[in-house]
Design a protein around this motif. Sequence first.
Motif, short mmCIF file in Angstrom:
data_model
loop_
_atom_site.label_atom_id
_atom_site.label_comp_id
_atom_site.label_asym_id
_atom_site.label_seq_id
_atom_site.Cartn_x
_atom_site.Cartn_y
_atom_site.Cartn_z
N THR A 53 0.84 -1.20 0.00
CA THR A 53 0.00 0.00 0.00
C THR A 53 0.88 1.25 0.00
N ASN A 54 0.52 2.20 -0.83
CA ASN A 54 1.26 3.46 -0.86
C ASN A 54 0.81 4.36 0.27
N CYS A 55 1.77 4.77 1.09
CA CYS A 55 1.55 5.81 2.10
C CYS A 55 2.25 7.05 1.57
N TYR A 56 1.56 8.19 1.64
CA TYR A 56 2.11 9.42 1.09
C TYR A 56 2.29 10.47 2.18
N LEU A 57 3.32 11.28 2.01
CA LEU A 57 3.51 12.48 2.82
C LEU A 57 3.49 13.67 1.87
N MET A 58 2.66 14.64 2.16
CA MET A 58 2.65 15.86 1.36
C MET A 58 2.98 17.01 2.28
N THR A 59 4.01 17.76 1.92
CA THR A 59 4.44 18.89 2.74
C THR A 59 4.12 20.19 2.03
N ILE A 60 3.35 21.03 2.69
CA ILE A 60 2.97 22.33 2.15
C ILE A 60 3.27 23.37 3.22
N ASP A 61 4.04 24.39 2.84
CA ASP A 61 4.39 25.46 3.78
C ASP A 61 4.96 24.90 5.09
N GLY A 62 5.78 23.85 4.96
CA GLY A 62 6.42 23.27 6.13
C GLY A 62 5.53 22.41 7.01
N LYS A 63 4.33 22.08 6.52
CA LYS A 63 3.39 21.26 7.29
C LYS A 63 3.15 19.95 6.56
N ASP A 64 3.25 18.83 7.31
CA ASP A 64 3.16 17.50 6.71
C ASP A 64 1.77 16.89 6.89
N LEU A 65 1.19 16.44 5.77
CA LEU A 65 -0.04 15.66 5.79
C LEU A 65 0.32 14.21 5.49
N ILE A 66 -0.21 13.29 6.28
CA ILE A 66 0.08 11.87 6.14
C ILE A 66 -1.16 11.21 5.54
N VAL A 67 -1.00 10.61 4.36
CA VAL A 67 -2.13 10.00 3.66
C VAL A 67 -1.99 8.47 3.68
N ASP A 68 -2.99 7.80 4.25
CA ASP A 68 -3.10 6.33 4.25
C ASP A 68 -1.88 5.61 4.84
N GLY A 114 -10.51 19.14 -16.49
CA GLY A 114 -9.17 19.43 -16.02
C GLY A 114 -8.36 18.15 -15.84
N ASP A 115 -7.17 18.31 -15.31
CA ASP A 115 -6.31 17.15 -15.11
C ASP A 115 -5.62 17.27 -13.76
N SER A 116 -5.25 16.14 -13.21
CA SER A 116 -4.54 16.07 -11.93
C SER A 116 -3.58 14.90 -11.99
N THR A 117 -2.52 14.98 -11.19
CA THR A 117 -1.64 13.82 -11.03
C THR A 117 -2.30 12.88 -10.04
N LEU A 118 -2.36 11.62 -10.41
CA LEU A 118 -3.03 10.60 -9.61
C LEU A 118 -2.00 9.85 -8.79
N TYR A 119 -2.18 9.84 -7.48
CA TYR A 119 -1.33 9.08 -6.56
C TYR A 119 -2.19 7.98 -5.95
N PRO A 120 -2.19 6.79 -6.55
CA PRO A 120 -3.10 5.73 -6.10
C PRO A 120 -2.62 5.01 -4.84
N GLY A 121 -3.53 4.25 -4.27
CA GLY A 121 -3.23 3.50 -3.06
C GLY A 121 -2.29 2.32 -3.27
#
Length: 193
Positions: free
Chosen positions: A6-21, A162-169
């Motif tokens: 399973t893909n677990c993702y971290l997205m950092t925006i303005d120095g703040k980390d979101l943890i996905v799955d 529109g379009d988006s980059t897909l980051y699947p599970g």
Amino acid sequence: MGPYQTNCYLMTIDGKDLIVDPGVGATRWVLSQVTNPVAILNTHGHFDHVWSNAELKEQLKIPLYCPADDAFMLATDPLGQGMLPSTPDVKVQGDESLEIEGIELRYRHFPGHTPGCSVIEIGDAWFSGDFLFRDSIGRWDFPYSSAEQMLHSLQKAAAIEGDSTLYPGHGPTSTLKREQRKIPYWIEEVKRR
């Protein structure tokens, strides 16, 4: 993460980390990567995507967001895999826009794989969980899955502009446009079974 890759993702925006799955065994990796975690986000409630929720919530003292219709899966482990229960701090209702520590994001509800199955949209990134994969879609034959809901979700996704980059599970990245070209095929597959 874990035997289901399973893909677990971290997205950092303005120095703040979101943890996905955060799936099976994700805790150590997440803790080694984050510097300022602010939230855990679940795309849906299957154990291989939420396994490390409880550990990370306890260690990081941050809120957990989960689609409302899948919250029962976090509490009851309906597939009997032995996961620690977790409780969402925020039960996301359907298509809902949220702000977390100044970060704008949107849950897009695409039920079918699970009742609450959702895409988490942050900017031009789609964290698609087990709804859309590269060249595939999530299964609709599990307990609590629904072929009828999957059909509606595929039709809804096909109409998005529109379009988006897909980051699947699971598996490699893709784009929304690329997968939209395959949605008519998947609609027919779901109807056939």
